[in-house]
Design a protein around this motif. Structure first.
Motif, short mmCIF file in Angstrom:
data_model
loop_
_atom_site.label_atom_id
_atom_site.label_comp_id
_atom_site.label_asym_id
_atom_site.label_seq_id
_atom_site.Cartn_x
_atom_site.Cartn_y
_atom_site.Cartn_z
N UNK A 73 91.69 66.22 49.57
CA UNK A 73 91.58 66.85 48.28
C UNK A 73 93.16 66.96 47.62
N UNK A 74 94.04 67.00 48.57
CA UNK A 74 95.49 66.93 48.01
C UNK A 74 95.76 65.73 47.58
N UNK A 75 95.34 64.72 48.23
CA UNK A 75 95.76 63.36 47.59
C UNK A 75 95.06 62.92 46.11
N UNK A 76 94.05 63.49 46.05
CA UNK A 76 93.32 63.31 45.00
C UNK A 76 93.78 63.98 43.55
N UNK A 77 94.27 65.23 43.98
CA UNK A 77 94.76 66.28 43.19
C UNK A 77 96.16 65.76 42.56
N UNK A 78 96.94 65.09 43.80
CA UNK A 78 98.31 64.53 43.64
C UNK A 78 98.27 63.00 42.73
N UNK A 79 97.26 62.50 42.79
CA UNK A 79 97.09 61.11 41.99
C UNK A 79 96.57 61.42 40.56
N UNK A 80 95.79 62.35 40.53
CA UNK A 80 95.33 62.89 39.09
C UNK A 80 96.42 63.48 38.38
N UNK A 81 97.43 64.17 38.93
CA UNK A 81 98.67 64.80 38.44
C UNK A 81 99.65 63.99 37.96
N UNK A 82 99.84 62.89 38.79
CA UNK A 82 100.78 61.87 38.51
C UNK A 82 100.25 60.99 37.26
N UNK A 83 99.03 60.63 37.48
CA UNK A 83 98.62 59.65 36.29
C UNK A 83 97.89 60.37 35.15
N UNK A 84 97.47 61.57 35.16
CA UNK A 84 96.78 62.24 34.22
C UNK A 84 95.52 61.88 33.88
N UNK A 85 94.85 61.29 35.22
CA UNK A 85 93.51 61.15 35.12
C UNK A 85 93.00 61.48 36.34
N UNK A 86 91.69 61.50 36.43
CA UNK A 86 90.99 61.69 37.91
C UNK A 86 90.11 60.74 38.50
N UNK A 87 89.79 60.90 39.66
CA UNK A 87 88.85 59.85 40.32
C UNK A 87 89.45 58.55 40.58
N UNK A 88 88.40 57.58 40.29
CA UNK A 88 88.81 56.08 40.39
C UNK A 88 89.65 55.71 39.53
N UNK A 89 89.68 56.26 38.31
CA UNK A 89 90.55 55.98 37.05
C UNK A 89 91.89 56.24 37.42
N UNK A 90 92.28 57.23 38.23
CA UNK A 90 93.65 57.45 38.45
C UNK A 90 94.08 56.53 39.47
N UNK A 91 93.13 56.27 40.47
CA UNK A 91 93.53 55.26 41.51
C UNK A 91 93.99 54.03 40.82
N UNK A 92 93.01 53.58 39.82
CA UNK A 92 93.31 52.33 39.25
C UNK A 92 94.66 52.41 38.36
N UNK A 93 94.97 53.34 37.69
CA UNK A 93 95.97 53.03 36.92
C UNK A 93 97.38 53.19 37.58
N UNK A 94 97.13 53.97 38.55
CA UNK A 94 98.34 54.16 39.66
C UNK A 94 98.68 52.57 40.39
N UNK A 95 97.36 52.16 40.98
CA UNK A 95 97.59 50.85 41.50
C UNK A 95 98.23 49.69 40.32
N UNK A 96 97.55 49.70 39.16
CA UNK A 96 98.15 48.96 37.95
C UNK A 96 99.55 48.84 37.75
N UNK A 97 99.98 50.34 37.60
CA UNK A 97 101.49 50.50 37.30
C UNK A 97 102.29 50.05 38.62
#
Length: 173
Positions: free
Chosen positions: A103-127
């Motif tokens: 839950x903390x990882x998902x929340x941090x990823x969503x906060x960093x990228x501004x999106x949630x779920x798989x889209x947040x991971x995709x955006x972070x990975x792309x960057x």
């Protein structure tokens, strides 16, 4: 000549509970810690019998909060380019419950990228892939460069499906 004291020697005049509290406060003054980390530190000094009382005391004071630790640590790891799986592994290794770590990882990823779920991971990975490619468009990487970048991204804790999507690698079947 001063006598050297080992890490487990007990200063005179302190009962074990007071000594355990002093050690715990010193640890927390340096940086945030998890309950598991404090318990391990107290056990190192032979004070595991006082750990329950010290943990309860620190929690009542608001100095010990595994949830707050997990959220802060996850934000720091994600800000440095860690993917969700790496964040989860690190938090679990530091004594955080697996569900809370996820839950903390998902929340941090969503906060960093501004999106949630798989889209947040995709955006972070792309960057991260774009930064790592140092200005070379990802489509222009040769096979060797793609493989190296894929290994790097997988090592940073991104899902294989996310890495393959970012790099344009599609597995057959």
């Amino acid at each position: 000549m001063a006598l050297k004291r080992g890490p487990r020697s007990q200063p005179s005049g302190l009962d074990p509970l007071a000594r355990a509290k002093a050690i715990a406060l010193r640890q927390l003054a340096a940086r945030m810690r998890t309950e598991a980390q404090l318990r391990a530190r107290l056990a190192k000094d032979g004070l595991e019998g006082e750990a329950d009382a010290v943990v309860a005391w620190l929690a009542a004071l608001g100095y010990l909060d595994d949830g707050a630790y997990a959220r802060a640590r996850a934000r720091g790891l994600v800000a440095r380019g860690a993917g969700p799986r790496l964040v989860e592994r690190r938090l679990v290794s530091e004594g955080i419950d697996a569900a809370a770590a996820r839950a903390a990882a998902a929340e941090a990823l969503a906060g960093e990228v501004g999106e949630g779920g798989r889209a947040a991971e995709l955006a972070q990975c792309r960057a991260l892939a774009a930064r790592r490619a140092r200005g070379i468009p990802l489509e222009d990487l040769d096979d060797r460069g793609r493989r190296r970048l894929a290994r790097f991204l997988l090592g940073r804790g991104f899902a294989g499906s996310v890495v393959s999507r970012v790099l344009g690698i599609h597995a057959d079947g």
